[in-house]
Design a protein around this motif. Structure first.
Motif, PDB file in Angstrom:
ATOM      1  N   VAL A 223       0.836  -1.201   0.000  1.00 27.44           N
ATOM      2  CA  VAL A 223       0.000   0.000   0.000  1.00 27.44           C
ATOM      3  C   VAL A 223       0.870   1.250   0.000  1.00 27.44           C
ATOM      4  N   LEU A 224       1.958   1.216   0.763  1.00 28.95           N
ATOM      5  CA  LEU A 224       2.879   2.358   0.782  1.00 28.95           C
ATOM      6  C   LEU A 224       3.517   2.552  -0.594  1.00 28.95           C
ATOM      7  N   LEU A 225       3.987   1.451  -1.181  1.00 26.66           N
ATOM      8  CA  LEU A 225       4.640   1.559  -2.485  1.00 26.66           C
ATOM      9  C   LEU A 225       3.663   2.051  -3.552  1.00 26.66           C
ATOM     10  N   LYS A 229       4.284   5.294  -5.709  1.00 34.96           N
ATOM     11  CA  LYS A 229       4.241   5.186  -7.165  1.00 34.96           C
ATOM     12  C   LYS A 229       3.289   6.226  -7.756  1.00 34.96           C
ATOM     13  N   ASP A 230       2.133   6.407  -7.098  1.00 35.73           N
ATOM     14  CA  ASP A 230       1.158   7.389  -7.582  1.00 35.73           C
ATOM     15  C   ASP A 230       1.700   8.813  -7.532  1.00 35.73           C
ATOM     16  N   LYS A 231       2.674   9.046  -6.687  1.00 38.34           N
ATOM     17  CA  LYS A 231       3.242  10.393  -6.529  1.00 38.34           C
ATOM     18  C   LYS A 231       4.409  10.659  -7.477  1.00 38.34           C
ATOM     19  N   ASN A 232       4.778   9.643  -8.276  1.00 34.54           N
ATOM     20  CA  ASN A 232       5.928   9.829  -9.162  1.00 34.54           C
ATOM     21  C   ASN A 232       5.686  10.912 -10.215  1.00 34.54           C
ATOM     22  N   GLU A 233       4.482  10.964 -10.786  1.00 35.38           N
ATOM     23  CA  GLU A 233       4.203  11.989 -11.790  1.00 35.38           C
ATOM     24  C   GLU A 233       4.228  13.386 -11.161  1.00 35.38           C
ATOM     25  N   GLU A 263      13.253  -0.774  -7.932  1.00 35.51           N
ATOM     26  CA  GLU A 263      13.434  -1.405  -6.621  1.00 35.51           C
ATOM     27  C   GLU A 263      12.086  -1.702  -5.963  1.00 35.51           C
ATOM     28  N   GLN A 264      11.138  -0.775  -6.125  1.00 37.83           N
ATOM     29  CA  GLN A 264       9.810  -0.988  -5.567  1.00 37.83           C
ATOM     30  C   GLN A 264       9.138  -2.197  -6.216  1.00 37.83           C
ATOM     31  N   GLN A 265       9.270  -2.294  -7.539  1.00 38.04           N
ATOM     32  CA  GLN A 265       8.690  -3.435  -8.246  1.00 38.04           C
ATOM     33  C   GLN A 265       9.341  -4.731  -7.796  1.00 38.04           C
ATOM     34  N   GLN A 266      10.649  -4.696  -7.565  1.00 35.42           N
ATOM     35  CA  GLN A 266      11.360  -5.890  -7.113  1.00 35.42           C
ATOM     36  C   GLN A 266      10.890  -6.320  -5.723  1.00 35.42           C
ATOM     37  N   LYS A 267      10.639  -5.350  -4.848  1.00 35.11           N
ATOM     38  CA  LYS A 267      10.139  -5.665  -3.510  1.00 35.11           C
ATOM     39  C   LYS A 267       8.793  -6.363  -3.577  1.00 35.11           C
ATOM     40  N   ILE A 268       7.936  -5.882  -4.490  1.00 31.15           N
ATOM     41  CA  ILE A 268       6.619  -6.492  -4.647  1.00 31.15           C
ATOM     42  C   ILE A 268       6.755  -7.938  -5.119  1.00 31.15           C
TER      43      ILE A 268
END
Length: 398
Positions: A223-225, A229-233, A263-268
């Motif tokens: 949920v945090l990631l 991710k939503d804040k990247n734009e 890295e976030q995708q890898q954690k998921i």
């Protein structure tokens, strides 16, 4: 036994109390009941299986119904019908216990998948025991497989509920810890020189506060990631508007953002793999526990059948000896074949059952953690639970 009461009283027998009956009859009835309760052997079926009162009642109903319908009563058919009724009831009782146990002992959301798995393993073990002790004559382990599939479906519901509860708690925490950042974004505070670093700092502080919160459940990091991710734009827009950074610095920050996303995708993916491994472990434990308890039961039944066969052989030998003593040599010789067959059955009892068990349930797991026989019928079943949970996690990311 003595006459219960006078002829006049017996006309209204159903209305009489013990005080209205002859004292000698009451005493004899009490002695009879005491003998039944304390000394009489339990009625058994072929193989030495003891009958409970409920089972005996069901057998009697089956026989009476067969006679009423004009059919010839058949013990094998009656026992088969009894087994289906009794085993279906055993499945229902075991499943009801599993549901109650999970409802009572699981507090959603659990902090980890292992915590939910631990309660599930314990509840399933007890549910299997309830079924094993209550069932009998479960051909090809049909009803035990129904129990296993039923437990899997209930566990699947628990997995989904756990993810949903975790997501709800985490979303609430996200709203609270990132509220200052969201307010600053609304006010446009970060759209100025130096705003990019301030925004990144606010994101880090919010993430730190979020991770300090307890009891967020199994999808806390996801949920945090998702929020980050939503804040990247927004982050890229602030970066582009920050004139305090040189073009080279902006390119460096863009590269760092891309690395963070990877890295976030890898954690998921790592978390997904952990979940799948845990679910496969749950499945393996389930298979092993079903087989372990079934083997124990089969050994008990083997010993009971051996004792029953020995009793019959002993009775046959005694009868044969009596016939010889009375001079009925031909009849005594005719019994030889029966005795020989019984002894042969004694030597083979249990072997067929053991072989059937391994054939039906499988004796191990395949390389990917997939069971090899009826207790784990394919990839869809063993990974089904993991797929449910993994699918719920990916839904978080839209």
């Amino acid at each position: 036994m003595d006459r219960p009461a006078s002829a006049e009283k017996m006309k209204r027998m159903e209305q009489l109390t013990d005080a209205d009956l002859e004292p000698s009859f009451v005493q004899q009835a009490q002695q009879f009941c005491s003998y039944i309760h304390q000394q009489a052997q339990v009625k058994t079926m072929r193989g030495g299986r003891g009958l409970t009162g409920r089972m005996l009642g069901s057998l009697a109903e089956t026989y009476v119904e067969a006679i009423r319908s004009g059919k010839v009563p058949c013990l094998e058919s009656a026992v088969e019908s009894l087994a289906k009724i009794h085993n279906s009831r055993a499945v229902a009782e075991a499943l009801e216990f599993y549901r109650a146990e999970m409802t009572q002992k699981v507090q959603f959301p659990t902090e980890t998948q292992e915590a939910l798995s631990s309660v599930h393993t314990s509840a399933e073990k007890q549910a299997i025991s309830i079924f094993i002790n209550a069932s009998f004559n479960d051909q090809e382990q049909e009803h035990q497989l129904k129990l296993k599939n039923g437990v899997e479906k209930e566990y699947e519901k628990m997995l989904e509920k756990n993810v949903s509860a975790s997501q709800k708690v985490c979303s609430s925490v996200i709203l609270r810890v990132f509220a200052p950042l969201e307010k600053a974004l609304e006010d446009g505070i970060y759209m100025r020189p130096g705003g990019y670093q301030e925004f990144c700092g606010a994101l880090r502080r919010g993430a730190q506060l979020y991770r300090l919160e307890k009891r967020k459940g199994v999808v806390a990091e996801e949920v945090l990631l998702k929020y980050l991710k939503d804040k990247n734009e927004v982050k890229r827009s602030i970066l582009a508007a920050d004139r305090s950074l040189t073009e080279a610095q902006q390119k460096a920050e863009e590269g760092r953002m891309q690395r963070e996303e990877a890295e976030q995708q890898q954690k998921i993916l790592e978390h997904v793999n952990q979940i799948q491994e845990q679910i496969i472990l749950d499945q393996k434990r389930s298979n092993e526990e079903n087989i372990r308890q079934l083997e124990i039961k089969m050994e008990r039944e083997r010993q009971r059948a051996q004792q029953e066969l020995q009793r019959v052989v002993t009775a046959k030998l005694k009868e044969q000896k009596r016939l010889l003593e009375l001079g009925f040599n031909d009849r005594a010789r005719d019994m030889e074949e029966d005795i020989r067959k019984l002894r042969q059955e004694q030597s083979s009892v249990g072997q067929k059952n053991k072989s059937s068990l391994l054939e039906n349930f499988g004796s191990g797991m395949q390389a990917a953690g997939l069971a090899v026989a009826a207790f784990a019928p394919g990839v869809g079943t063993i990974l089904g639970l993991g797929t449910v949970l993994v699918g719920s996690i990916f839904k978080i990311f839209g």
